[in-house]
Design an enzyme around this catalytic site. Structure first.
Site, PDB file in Angstrom:
ATOM      1  N   HIS A  74     -11.178  25.694  53.193  1.00 23.51           N
ATOM      2  CA  HIS A  74      -9.760  25.348  53.053  1.00 23.51           C
ATOM      3  C   HIS A  74      -9.196  25.835  51.724  1.00 23.51           C
ATOM      4  CE1 HIS A  74      -8.956  22.387  56.499  1.00 23.51           C
ATOM      5  NE2 HIS A  74     -10.047  23.065  56.785  1.00 23.51           N
ATOM      6  N   GLY A  80      -6.109  32.039  48.500  1.00 24.15           N
ATOM      7  CA  GLY A  80      -7.357  32.645  48.021  1.00 24.15           C
ATOM      8  C   GLY A  80      -8.280  31.618  47.377  1.00 24.15           C
ATOM      9  N   ASP A  82      -9.235  30.004  44.762  1.00 28.16           N
ATOM     10  CA  ASP A  82      -8.736  29.786  43.401  1.00 28.16           C
ATOM     11  C   ASP A  82      -8.655  28.313  43.036  1.00 28.16           C
ATOM     12  OD1 ASP A  82      -6.649  28.942  44.960  1.00 28.16           O
ATOM     13  OD2 ASP A  82      -5.090  30.000  43.824  1.00 28.16           O
ATOM     14  N   GLU A  93      -1.373  21.420  48.114  1.00 25.61           N
ATOM     15  CA  GLU A  93      -2.168  21.663  49.334  1.00 25.61           C
ATOM     16  C   GLU A  93      -2.958  20.411  49.733  1.00 25.61           C
ATOM     17  OE1 GLU A  93      -4.749  25.094  48.802  1.00 25.61           O
ATOM     18  OE2 GLU A  93      -3.116  26.160  47.827  1.00 25.61           O
ATOM     19  N   THR A 254     -29.164  18.638  65.649  1.00 22.60           N
ATOM     20  CA  THR A 254     -29.755  18.637  64.302  1.00 22.60           C
ATOM     21  C   THR A 254     -28.611  18.524  63.292  1.00 22.60           C
ATOM     22  OG1 THR A 254     -29.702  21.069  64.271  1.00 22.60           O
ATOM     23  CG2 THR A 254     -31.764  20.059  64.977  1.00 22.60           C
TER      24      THR A 254
END
Ligand code: HEM
Length: 331
Positions: A74, A80, A82, A93, A254
């Protein structure tokens, strides 16, 4: 600053070529690109500090590797790689509903706190996120490899950029291909990186629209690509009206091991999300799913390549970014 360039021209044609070459150098931004052992002299223990932190956090909480791996995804898909996903505040965000179920922030913060003691203002949060995700996979039994570092932290984090850059489980193959391509990732990378769902958990609302319970408690498959017995299991764990915080393991077999079981599950029509199931339903990707299901080493080799591509999406270097003092806030 004025720069004087003297060009001597053997012939007029060669002169035009030389000037074109000089101009193309002047126009391209100069990037100090990422490199292996970027912190070798500035902070030789950087990678060790991060890996120790991931290992100790994961040993007391086995859900940590999944959280760290998804956090990286995400981060990298929006603005990018960053560390923009870490920034706190209104409208960042991190505040977007698509990111509310992200976790692992405290591991990144703890690693950063230790790094600030040993190497103040040196190691970026973006590198910590990328290294932590790589180490999370190793901790869960996945492949280990060197990763270039030198990312800098972004100053921009905008919730409005999240939805258009994050894949939704309802996406068709075409929509996924388009989004991955826009990040420089191929169809092969899509199949490989989806293998991340071999660990971690998902909330019931991420897949519960694939089946329905009628008034007598019987199952109706809405998405017929899902195995009926598996859907029944899921329905039991996520009865309608079950609390929004309820989760199931992405890989029912698993759950905490980073292995190729995800692809074996797909062949058995036990992909948890619709976006997982399409990988085996679509003829462009089904052969790759089969190859990974048949041979874990093939998956691991591909994982390394695709993961390195993922971790270099939109990387910022030099003055495109900064080294944050706290991962939650820009300087
Ligand atoms: C291809 C499209 C993808 C879709 C539609 C998708 C969607 C999702 C959703 C809905 C969840 C459950 C979230 C929740 O309910 O808490 C999830 C979990 C997860 N995803 Fe993906 N994902 C995709 C690709 C990826 C990629 C590329 C990675 C990493 C390389 C990744 C890593 C993970 C991990 C590790 C989890 C478990 C998180 C945890 O345990 O907290 N996913 N994904």
């Amino acid at each position: 600053m004025e720069m004087k360039i003297t060009v001597s021209c053997p012939t007029p044609n060669r002169c035009t070529l030389l000037i074109l070459v000089l101009f193309s150098f002047a126009a391209s931004p100069l990037h100090a690109s990422l490199s292996f052992n970027f912190y070798a002299s500035s902070c030789p223990t950087a990678e060790l500090i991060v890996s120790n932190m991931v290992r100790s956090a994961s040993s007391s909480d086995p859900t940590i590797p999944g959280k760290l791996l998804r956090l990286l995804f995400h981060d990298c898909f929006v603005e990018g790689c960053d560390a923009s996903v870490l920034l706190q505040g209104n409208g960042t965000e991190r505040s977007d509903p698509a990111n509310t179920s992200l976790g692992g922030f405290s591991v990144i913060d703890s690693a950063k706190s230790v790094l600030e003691i040993f190497c103040p203002e040196t190691v970026s949060c973006a590198d910590i996120v990328a290294l932590a995700a790589r180490d999370a996979v190793v901790t869960a039994g996945g492949p280990a490899f060197e990763m270039p570092t030198g990312r800098r932290d972004g100053r921009i984090s905008n919730a409005a950029n999240v939805r258009s850059n994050i894949v939704d489980t309802s996406f068709t193959m075409i929509e996924m291909i388009r989004l991955f391509n826009s990040k420089g990732l191929s169809l092969d990378d899509l199949v490989t990186l989806s293998g991340a769902h071999t660990i971690g958990v998902a909330h019931c609302n991420a897949f519960s629209d694939r089946f329905q319970m009628d008034s007598k408690g019987n199952l109706t498959l809405i998405d017929t690509s899902l195995d009926k017995a598996y859907a029944k299991e899921l329905m039991k764990k996520c009865p309608s009206g079950s609390s929004a915080s309820k989760t199931v393991n992405n890989d029912p077999e698993t759950s905490f091991a980073f292995d190729n079981q995800y692809y074996i599950n797909l062949l058995g029509h036990k992909g948890l999300f619709q976006s997982d199931s399409v990988l085996v339903e679509d003829e462009r990707t089904s052969a790759r799913v089969e190859a990974f299901a048949n041979d874990q080493e093939t998956f691991f080799r591909s994982w390394r390549d695709s993961f390195l591509k993922l971790t270099t999406i939109g990387v910022k270097t030099d003055d495109e970014g900064e080294i944050r003092q706290s991962c939650s806030f820009a300087n």
